[in-house]
Write a protein that holds these residues in place. Structure first.
Motif, short mmCIF file in Angstrom:
data_model
loop_
_atom_site.label_atom_id
_atom_site.label_comp_id
_atom_site.label_asym_id
_atom_site.label_seq_id
_atom_site.Cartn_x
_atom_site.Cartn_y
_atom_site.Cartn_z
N THR A 11 4.39 5.03 -11.73
CA THR A 11 5.19 6.18 -10.30
C THR A 11 6.16 6.26 -9.90
O THR A 11 6.24 4.73 -9.83
N ALA A 46 3.82 0.10 -1.86
CA ALA A 46 4.51 -0.49 -2.42
C ALA A 46 5.53 0.79 -2.30
O ALA A 46 5.88 0.92 -3.45
N ILE A 47 5.82 1.11 -1.36
CA ILE A 47 6.34 2.78 -1.22
C ILE A 47 7.30 1.98 0.05
O ILE A 47 7.27 1.91 1.30
N GLU A 68 -1.45 0.60 -1.00
CA GLU A 68 -0.24 -0.39 -1.71
C GLU A 68 0.66 -1.21 -0.36
O GLU A 68 1.31 -2.37 -1.44
N CYS A 113 -2.89 4.92 -7.97
CA CYS A 113 -3.43 5.65 -7.67
C CYS A 113 -3.27 7.06 -7.46
O CYS A 113 -4.02 7.99 -7.11
N CYS A 163 0.38 4.65 1.64
CA CYS A 163 0.48 3.82 0.90
C CYS A 163 -0.51 2.77 0.88
O CYS A 163 -0.04 2.06 1.68
N VAL A 165 9.54 3.03 -5.17
CA VAL A 165 8.48 2.86 -5.37
C VAL A 165 8.45 1.02 -6.11
O VAL A 165 9.16 1.05 -6.60
N HIS A 185 -2.01 8.93 -4.96
CA HIS A 185 -1.53 9.23 -3.92
C HIS A 185 -0.73 9.74 -3.20
O HIS A 185 -0.90 10.32 -1.92
N CYS A 186 0.51 8.99 -2.99
CA CYS A 186 1.54 9.16 -2.45
C CYS A 186 2.02 10.81 -3.44
O CYS A 186 2.76 11.82 -2.36
N CYS A 197 2.77 -1.17 -7.13
CA CYS A 197 2.09 0.15 -7.64
C CYS A 197 0.57 -0.27 -7.93
O CYS A 197 0.36 -0.50 -9.55
N GLN A 198 -0.01 1.00 -7.11
CA GLN A 198 -1.85 0.66 -8.74
C GLN A 198 -1.97 2.56 -9.21
O GLN A 198 -2.85 2.63 -9.43
S1 SF4 Z 1 0.39 5.22 -3.09
FE1 SF4 Z 1 1.70 3.93 -3.99
S2 SF4 Z 1 -0.02 2.44 -5.13
FE2 SF4 Z 1 -0.57 5.20 -4.41
S3 SF4 Z 1 0.45 5.92 -6.32
FE3 SF4 Z 1 1.70 5.56 -4.88
S4 SF4 Z 1 3.07 4.14 -5.03
FE4 SF4 Z 1 1.68 4.05 -6.10
#
Ligand code: SF4
Ligand code: SF4
Length: 73
Positions: free
Chosen positions: A43, A65-66, A63, A20, A61, A12, A22-23, A17-18
């Motif tokens: 996260t 962000a992964i 964003e 959220c 993701c 991450v 979702h991941c 990363c916000q």
């Molecule tokens: S889906 Fe992306 S933005 Fe959301 S918690 Fe996971 S890494 Fe962070």
């Protein structure tokens, strides 16, 4: 279709990363978690041994962000 790449592992990118989560919902292997770290939410990969490097979390993701990185680098 998702692949298994035992040489890769999710990572991450904290700046993007916000939190959220979702991941966390996407990953069936419960690799990721969101928790308070040093006074702020983060996260992160909580169970690296469980990650198959499938890339599903990175793909979904919102964003971007992964990333998948070399497990043994
Ligand atoms: S889906 Fe992306 S933005 Fe959301 S918690 Fe996971 S890494 Fe962070
Ligand atoms: S790469 Fe696959 S197994 Fe690893 S954290 Fe992401 S969704 Fe879970």
């Amino acid at each position: 279709m998702f692949w298994k790449r035992k040489d890769l592992i999710a990572n991450v990118i904290e700046d993007k990363c916000q939190n959220c989560e979702h991941c966390i919902r996407i990953c069936r292997r419960r690799v990721l978690m969101t928790s308070m770290v040093n006074g702020k939410m983060a996260t992160f990969v909580n169970r690296p041994d469980k990650c198959t490097g499938c890339g599903k979390c990175a793909m979904f993701c919102p964003e971007k962000a992964i990333e998948l990185i070399e497990r043994y680098a």
